[in-house]
Motif scaffolding. Structure first.
Motif, PDB file in Angstrom:
ATOM      1  N   ASP A 174       0.830  -1.211   0.000  1.00 15.01           N
ATOM      2  CA  ASP A 174       0.000   0.000   0.000  1.00 15.01           C
ATOM      3  C   ASP A 174       0.863   1.260   0.000  1.00 15.01           C
ATOM      4  O   ASP A 174       0.587   2.229  -0.723  1.00 15.01           O
ATOM      5  CB  ASP A 174      -0.922   0.007   1.220  1.00 15.01           C
ATOM      6  CG  ASP A 174      -1.976  -1.078   1.164  1.00 15.01           C
ATOM      7  OD1 ASP A 174      -2.579  -1.380   2.212  1.00 15.01           O
ATOM      8  OD2 ASP A 174      -2.198  -1.628   0.059  1.00 15.01           O
ATOM      9  N   GLN A 175       1.934   1.254   0.825  1.00 16.19           N
ATOM     10  CA  GLN A 175       2.785   2.441   0.912  1.00 16.19           C
ATOM     11  C   GLN A 175       3.581   2.651  -0.379  1.00 16.19           C
ATOM     12  O   GLN A 175       3.840   3.785  -0.774  1.00 16.19           O
ATOM     13  CB  GLN A 175       3.740   2.316   2.100  1.00 16.19           C
ATOM     14  CG  GLN A 175       3.053   2.376   3.463  1.00 16.19           C
ATOM     15  CD  GLN A 175       2.355   3.700   3.682  1.00 16.19           C
ATOM     16  OE1 GLN A 175       2.952   4.767   3.595  1.00 16.19           O
ATOM     17  NE2 GLN A 175       1.061   3.649   3.966  1.00 16.19           N
ATOM     18  N   THR A 176       3.965   1.550  -1.041  1.00 18.16           N
ATOM     19  CA  THR A 176       4.667   1.681  -2.325  1.00 18.16           C
ATOM     20  C   THR A 176       3.752   2.303  -3.375  1.00 18.16           C
ATOM     21  O   THR A 176       4.163   3.186  -4.148  1.00 18.16           O
ATOM     22  CB  THR A 176       5.168   0.308  -2.800  1.00 18.16           C
ATOM     23  OG1 THR A 176       6.052  -0.243  -1.811  1.00 18.16           O
ATOM     24  CG2 THR A 176       5.914   0.430  -4.116  1.00 18.16           C
ATOM     25  N   ALA A 177       2.494   1.848  -3.413  1.00 16.27           N
ATOM     26  CA  ALA A 177       1.538   2.445  -4.352  1.00 16.27           C
ATOM     27  C   ALA A 177       1.304   3.912  -4.021  1.00 16.27           C
ATOM     28  O   ALA A 177       1.219   4.775  -4.922  1.00 16.27           O
ATOM     29  CB  ALA A 177       0.215   1.676  -4.306  1.00 16.27           C
ATOM     30  N   LEU A 178       1.206   4.228  -2.722  1.00 11.21           N
ATOM     31  CA  LEU A 178       1.038   5.619  -2.310  1.00 11.21           C
ATOM     32  C   LEU A 178       2.224   6.461  -2.726  1.00 11.21           C
ATOM     33  O   LEU A 178       2.066   7.604  -3.185  1.00 11.21           O
ATOM     34  CB  LEU A 178       0.862   5.683  -0.789  1.00 11.21           C
ATOM     35  CG  LEU A 178       0.775   7.083  -0.158  1.00 11.21           C
ATOM     36  CD1 LEU A 178      -0.439   7.833  -0.680  1.00 11.21           C
ATOM     37  CD2 LEU A 178       0.726   6.966   1.369  1.00 11.21           C
ATOM     38  N   LEU A 179       3.429   5.904  -2.592  1.00 12.57           N
ATOM     39  CA  LEU A 179       4.636   6.641  -2.970  1.00 12.57           C
ATOM     40  C   LEU A 179       4.637   6.985  -4.454  1.00 12.57           C
ATOM     41  O   LEU A 179       4.966   8.116  -4.842  1.00 12.57           O
ATOM     42  CB  LEU A 179       5.867   5.807  -2.621  1.00 12.57           C
ATOM     43  CG  LEU A 179       7.222   6.418  -3.010  1.00 12.57           C
ATOM     44  CD1 LEU A 179       7.452   7.722  -2.272  1.00 12.57           C
ATOM     45  CD2 LEU A 179       8.349   5.431  -2.717  1.00 12.57           C
ATOM     46  N   HIS A 180       4.246   6.018  -5.295  1.00 16.95           N
ATOM     47  CA  HIS A 180       4.192   6.295  -6.737  1.00 16.95           C
ATOM     48  C   HIS A 180       3.198   7.427  -7.041  1.00 16.95           C
ATOM     49  O   HIS A 180       3.476   8.311  -7.856  1.00 16.95           O
ATOM     50  CB  HIS A 180       3.792   5.028  -7.493  1.00 16.95           C
ATOM     51  CG  HIS A 180       4.846   3.965  -7.501  1.00 16.95           C
ATOM     52  ND1 HIS A 180       6.191   4.244  -7.614  1.00 16.95           N
ATOM     53  CD2 HIS A 180       4.755   2.614  -7.382  1.00 16.95           C
ATOM     54  CE1 HIS A 180       6.879   3.114  -7.592  1.00 16.95           C
ATOM     55  NE2 HIS A 180       6.029   2.108  -7.432  1.00 16.95           N
ATOM     56  N   ALA A 181       2.048   7.393  -6.365  1.00 10.70           N
ATOM     57  CA  ALA A 181       1.036   8.435  -6.587  1.00 10.70           C
ATOM     58  C   ALA A 181       1.551   9.794  -6.121  1.00 10.70           C
ATOM     59  O   ALA A 181       1.345  10.822  -6.780  1.00 10.70           O
ATOM     60  CB  ALA A 181      -0.261   8.071  -5.865  1.00 10.70           C
ATOM     61  N   GLN A 182       2.226   9.807  -4.961  1.00 16.42           N
ATOM     62  CA  GLN A 182       2.752  11.071  -4.442  1.00 16.42           C
ATOM     63  C   GLN A 182       3.811  11.660  -5.367  1.00 16.42           C
ATOM     64  O   GLN A 182       3.830  12.870  -5.614  1.00 16.42           O
ATOM     65  CB  GLN A 182       3.330  10.846  -3.047  1.00 16.42           C
ATOM     66  CG  GLN A 182       2.283  10.590  -1.975  1.00 16.42           C
ATOM     67  CD  GLN A 182       2.901  10.160  -0.656  1.00 16.42           C
ATOM     68  OE1 GLN A 182       3.999   9.618  -0.626  1.00 16.42           O
ATOM     69  NE2 GLN A 182       2.206  10.410   0.435  1.00 16.42           N
ATOM     70  N   ARG A 183       4.693  10.804  -5.854  1.00 16.03           N
ATOM     71  CA  ARG A 183       5.743  11.316  -6.752  1.00 16.03           C
ATOM     72  C   ARG A 183       5.154  11.860  -8.041  1.00 16.03           C
ATOM     73  O   ARG A 183       5.660  12.832  -8.605  1.00 16.03           O
ATOM     74  CB  ARG A 183       6.743  10.195  -7.038  1.00 16.03           C
ATOM     75  CG  ARG A 183       7.529   9.767  -5.792  1.00 16.03           C
ATOM     76  CD  ARG A 183       8.450   8.610  -6.040  1.00 16.03           C
ATOM     77  NE  ARG A 183       9.542   8.958  -6.930  1.00 16.03           N
ATOM     78  CZ  ARG A 183      10.538   8.132  -7.244  1.00 16.03           C
ATOM     79  NH1 ARG A 183      10.552   6.905  -6.741  1.00 16.03           N
ATOM     80  NH2 ARG A 183      11.494   8.513  -8.052  1.00 16.03           N
ATOM     81  N   GLN A 184       4.066  11.224  -8.512  1.00  6.99           N
ATOM     82  CA  GLN A 184       3.413  11.746  -9.712  1.00  6.99           C
ATOM     83  C   GLN A 184       2.800  13.113  -9.431  1.00  6.99           C
ATOM     84  O   GLN A 184       2.869  14.031 -10.259  1.00  6.99           O
ATOM     85  CB  GLN A 184       2.332  10.765 -10.192  1.00  6.99           C
ATOM     86  CG  GLN A 184       1.649  11.179 -11.492  1.00  6.99           C
ATOM     87  CD  GLN A 184       2.626  11.315 -12.642  1.00  6.99           C
ATOM     88  OE1 GLN A 184       3.423  10.415 -12.880  1.00  6.99           O
ATOM     89  NE2 GLN A 184       2.572  12.436 -13.353  1.00  6.99           N
TER      90      GLN A 184
END
Length: 490
Positions: A174-184
């Protein structure tokens, strides 16, 4: 990006009055400032806000990796004890049992209310796992290995451990997916910020064009009034870390500080990298496969000539004085506790910055000044203003006035062989030096304190001579900065 430290002279600038500007030119200048300010507030502010969320997610991923490793260490230690009945092999479990609670507490703060039920479940599973292992160890000690059933004790906590590892994997995903969204989002908002800035510049240019003929008389401040600036080159850093998430966190922090970084995953590759190229700094994880960080450091210190020796900083989850002593004995220069924080990493690297040809170096004085000014900016959350200048100036003056007597007392305690007194005095001096940004002096004093904790005192007068020399080199910069701050505050 190359980091630039600016040595501010706090020299008051010239005041422009409306009478010196044509009326239309004055209105145009106000328009430039208003539009530029709006662009910065709306665009750049949004980027900075989202970047803070990215930092938090990286910290969460690092904490999850730490917890996964700690639970695995606990199981390894308990099973080794079951199989061997040797207390020595129980050390991984003992260490992990002390590390798991603070790691869970950190995760609860980082993740927040969104995953509260998952964190509650994870904490219950992790605590139960550690408790089961502890009960098995206690029963084996009480019943003895002749009457107990080691095979059964070697499987206790299996279900709770598996549950904890599954929850860690779910949170990590979940945190990895969140990180990708945040970086975008960071990328998108950065693009919006550029658009806002360009729009502001275009609109401002139109205003200036209307009044260009009447505003040409406005002159920029004389170049002689601009304060000198000191530029620092980026450091070339070798990162030796086997955990992929920890690698990403460290790479992100080093990139944010403007440094160049190469990464290896074990101590053997770190030694080979140092043989092949020169690095200013090595961030060395202590526990790595193939070859650990301590042995890798010993090889680097023994094989490379003095001119190619890097500044080696240990990174480890161990928090005991014995851990620091082991790192120092292996030849490491400094120590960072995991998880590594950006502020601590900045503090460790700041004294190592090199002055570029754009600004003269004065035997390391620029690096010392940069470290002190960075600490002052940290205390005041930016450039000190108004009463803050007076307060910080008084703090620097107090440090330079009290430290010589403190060093004299430390020398007397060393001569008297008072280990406890040396430890207390060195600790107090280390804290004072750290508070004001005297990082080199703090490191020297911290070495004396660490030795005193193990019952050792400096054997050579050279130790105190080096400490006094560092203070004598640092003190003039403190006095100069205190004078600048006091002069501006009047």
């Amino acid at each position: 990006m190359t980091r630039r430290w600016r040595e501010a002279t706090y020299r008051p600038g010239r005041r422009w009055t409306a009478g010196r500007l044509p009326a239309v030119g004055y209105v145009a200048s106000v328009g430039v400032l208003a539009l530029a300010g709006t662009a910065a507030g709306v665009g750049i502010g949004a980027v900075l806000t989202e970047s803070t969320s990215v930092d938090r997610t990286y910290q969460t991923l690092a904490a999850l990796s730490d917890l996964r490793r700690q639970l695995a260490d606990a199981q390894r230690g308990e099973q080794a004890f079951v199989l061997t009945a040797d207390e020595h092999y129980l050390e991984p479990y003992t260490t992990a049992a002390a590390q798991v609670p603070p790691t869970l507490g950190e995760l609860r703060v980082l993740i927040g209310a969104a995953h509260r039920r998952t964190i509650d479940d994870l904490q219950a599973s992790a605590d139960a796992t550690i408790e089961y292992y502890g009960q098995a160890v206690t029963l084996l000690r009480t019943d003895g290995f002749t009457t107990a059933r080691p095979a059964a004790y070697g499987t206790v906590g299996t279900e709770t451990a598996a549950r904890a590892q599954q929850l860690i994997s779910d949170l990590h995903r979940d945190q990895t997916a969140l990180l990708h969204a945040q970086r975008q989002r960071v990328a998108d908002r950065a693009a919006h910020a550029v658009f806002f800035v360009v729009a502001a510049v275009v609109a401002a240019a139109a205003l200036v064009t209307l009044s260009a003929r009447r505003a040409r008389a406005v002159a920029a401040p004389a170049s002689s009034e601009r304060p000198d600036a000191t530029w620092h080159e980026p450091l070339r850093v070798l990162l030796a870390e086997d955990d992929e998430v920890n690698q990403q966190v460290a790479q992100f922090m080093l990139g944010k500080l403007g440094h160049h970084v190469d990464t290896v995953a074990n101590g053997r590759d770190a030694v080979q990298a140092m043989r092949a190229a020169d690095y200013d700094v090595v961030l060395m994880d202590v526990r790595m496969p193939v070859l650990d960080g301590l042995e890798a450091t010993r090889l680097i210190r023994s094989e490379l000539p003095p001119g190619r020796q890097p500044h080696i900083i240990a990174m480890t989850a161990g928090v005991l004085a014995e851990d620091r002593a082991a790192c120092r004995a292996a030849g490491m220069n400094d120590y960072l506790a995991k998880p590594v924080r950006l502020a601590e990493l900045t503090s460790a690297l700041t004294p190592l910055l090199r002055t570029s040809p754009g600004g003269p170096a004065r035997d390391g004085a620029d690096d010392r000044d940069a470290a002190v000014r960075a600490r002052m900016a940290e205390i005041s959350d930016g450039e000190p203003r108004g009463p803050e200048r007076t307060l910080i100036g008084a703090m620097l003056t107090s440090f330079t006035a009290r430290t010589p007597a403190g060093l004299d007392r430390l020398a007397r305690l060393i001569t008297a062989g008072d280990v406890s007194g040396v430890r207390s005095q060195a600790q107090a001096l280390t804290g004072s030096a750290t508070d004001v940004g005297a990082t080199r002096l703090a490191r020297l004093l911290a070495g004396v304190e660490a030795d005193a904790r193990t019952g050792r005192l400096p054997r050579s007068p050279a130790t105190m001579a080096a400490i006094r020399a560092e203070y004598d080199t640092t003190a003039p910069g403190f006095e100069r900065l205190a004078g600048e701050l006091t002069a501006v505050s009047r």
